[in-house]
Design an enzyme around this catalytic site. Structure first.
Site, mmCIF file in Angstrom:
data_model
loop_
_atom_site.group_PDB
_atom_site.id
_atom_site.type_symbol
_atom_site.label_atom_id
_atom_site.label_comp_id
_atom_site.label_asym_id
_atom_site.label_seq_id
_atom_site.Cartn_x
_atom_site.Cartn_y
_atom_site.Cartn_z
ATOM 1 N N HIS A 124 3.664 8.665 -0.126
ATOM 2 C CA HIS A 124 3.687 8.227 -1.527
ATOM 3 C C HIS A 124 2.275 8.197 -2.090
ATOM 4 O O HIS A 124 1.296 8.217 -1.347
ATOM 5 C CB HIS A 124 4.381 6.871 -1.683
ATOM 6 C CG HIS A 124 3.688 5.694 -1.047
ATOM 7 N ND1 HIS A 124 3.491 5.581 0.315
ATOM 8 C CD2 HIS A 124 3.154 4.558 -1.589
ATOM 9 C CE1 HIS A 124 2.890 4.427 0.587
ATOM 10 N NE2 HIS A 124 2.659 3.790 -0.554
ATOM 11 N N HIS B 126 10.010 1.064 -2.518
ATOM 12 C CA HIS B 126 8.624 0.711 -2.785
ATOM 13 C C HIS B 126 8.397 0.834 -4.294
ATOM 14 O O HIS B 126 9.294 1.243 -5.022
ATOM 15 C CB HIS B 126 7.715 1.633 -1.971
ATOM 16 C CG HIS B 126 6.316 1.146 -1.795
ATOM 17 N ND1 HIS B 126 6.005 -0.160 -1.485
ATOM 18 C CD2 HIS B 126 5.119 1.796 -1.875
ATOM 19 C CE1 HIS B 126 4.687 -0.270 -1.398
ATOM 20 N NE2 HIS B 126 4.130 0.891 -1.636
ATOM 21 N N HIS C 139 -0.152 6.244 -3.245
ATOM 22 C CA HIS C 139 -0.965 5.031 -3.329
ATOM 23 C C HIS C 139 -2.274 5.341 -2.602
ATOM 24 O O HIS C 139 -2.271 6.067 -1.592
ATOM 25 C CB HIS C 139 -0.258 3.832 -2.672
ATOM 26 C CG HIS C 139 0.643 3.083 -3.604
ATOM 27 N ND1 HIS C 139 1.619 2.207 -3.183
ATOM 28 C CD2 HIS C 139 0.700 3.076 -4.974
ATOM 29 C CE1 HIS C 139 2.246 1.700 -4.238
ATOM 30 N NE2 HIS C 139 1.711 2.209 -5.328
ATOM 31 N N ASP D 160 -4.173 4.000 -0.492
ATOM 32 C CA ASP D 160 -4.329 3.833 0.962
ATOM 33 C C ASP D 160 -3.612 4.923 1.768
ATOM 34 O O ASP D 160 -3.825 5.033 2.972
ATOM 35 C CB ASP D 160 -3.887 2.426 1.421
ATOM 36 C CG ASP D 160 -2.483 2.035 1.014
ATOM 37 O OD1 ASP D 160 -2.015 2.481 -0.048
ATOM 38 O OD2 ASP D 160 -1.843 1.271 1.763
ATOM 39 N N HIS D 161 -2.797 5.753 1.098
ATOM 40 C CA HIS D 161 -2.066 6.803 1.819
ATOM 41 C C HIS D 161 -2.533 8.209 1.453
ATOM 42 O O HIS D 161 -2.139 9.178 2.100
ATOM 43 C CB HIS D 161 -0.558 6.669 1.562
ATOM 44 C CG HIS D 161 -0.013 5.379 2.088
ATOM 45 N ND1 HIS D 161 0.742 5.301 3.239
ATOM 46 C CD2 HIS D 161 -0.154 4.097 1.648
ATOM 47 C CE1 HIS D 161 1.051 4.034 3.478
ATOM 48 N NE2 HIS D 161 0.514 3.283 2.518
HETATM 49 ZN ZN LIG Z 1 0.220 1.221 1.860
HETATM 50 ZN ZN LIG Z 2 2.199 1.724 -1.057
#
Ligand SMILES: [Zn+2]
Ligand SMILES: [Zn+2]
Length: 244
Positions: free
Chosen positions: A57, A133, A59, A61-62
């Protein structure tokens, strides 16, 4: 199946743990969070061997290391095609990030093929499942052995998806005493993850995506999960290699 947990933190990195990134069989990268390129270099990995990148996804952090991964591949002279798999806007996001950083993908020495995921799909070597999410997010199952939930509130459909698998990497972003907050933010706690693991009858549960504020509570997370799941429970370290 060889899994290398390149980054095991959630939400943001800490001194010892980078953001989510898992290398499967040296050629398939699951998520490309902050620090992934550095961890691949720690591993002396040959980036040419990476054939596909799956982004669960959009975001930070990914995905934050994806532009740097592409830059590094380009500057190392990569020639072979790379496939990027992700949510419906994966191509738009990746190309925008590159453009904003002053690089058109047209200048790259290799081509990028995009595979956009819209819903549940079984693509042979792996299957994906939309989870719960704040933005479109997908869990992934490799073969019938390994399931990575990515970021999600507790989600019943993960039980069937992970049925009888060897290793379930389930996100646990908050401890049990903050379960309500976890669910408000579309995340899970250790007992949520353990309940899914138990109902899915998995062999081992990996508590993944524990963010820096709770990384000193990892043993407590494991204890909380063990109350609801009889199998093995652990939390991984960066660069930990697991064979299943
Ligand atoms: Zn995350
Ligand atoms: Zn996330």
């Amino acid at each position: 199946m060889k899994l290398v947990f390149l980054g095991t933190s959630g939400s943001f990195p800490s001194k010892d743990k980078m953001c989510p990134a898992i290398l499967v069989e040296d050629n398939f990268l699951i998520d490309c969070g902050e620090g992934a390129v550095h961890r691949l270099l720690n591993l002396n990995a040959n980036l040419d061997e990476i054939e596909s990148v799956f982004i669960s996804h959009i975001h930070a952090d990914h995905i934050s290391s994806l532009p740097m991964l592409l830059w590094t591949m380009w500057l190392q002279g990569r020639k072979s095609k790379l496939t990027i798999i992700g949510p419906p806007n994966i191509q738009e996001v990746t190309e925008s990030l590159l453009q904003l950083m002053g690089t058109s993908p047209k200048r790259f020495s290799f081509t990028i093929q995009y595979k956009k995921i819209n819903g549940s799909e079984d693509l042979g070597e792996f299957a994906v499942l939309p989870v719960k999410h704040g933005v479109p997010t997908f869990a992934i199952k490799i073969g019938d052995k390994f399931v990575y939930t990515s970021d999600t509130a507790p989600y019943e459909s993960l039980i069937n998806f992970a049925k009888n698998c060897k290793l379930l990497a389930h996100e646990t972003t908050f401890p049990d005493e903050m379960k309500e907050e976890a669910h408000i933010h579309y995340h899970s706690s250790p007992s949520d993850a353990a309940t899914i693991a138990s109902k899915a009858n998995v062999e081992t549960l990996l508590l993944f995506h524990i963010p820096p504020p709770f990384q000193n509570l990892e043993e407590k997370f494991i204890e909380q999960a063990k109350k609801y799941f009889n199998g093995k429970v652990f939390s991984a370290k960066d660069l930990q290699i697991i064979r299943i």
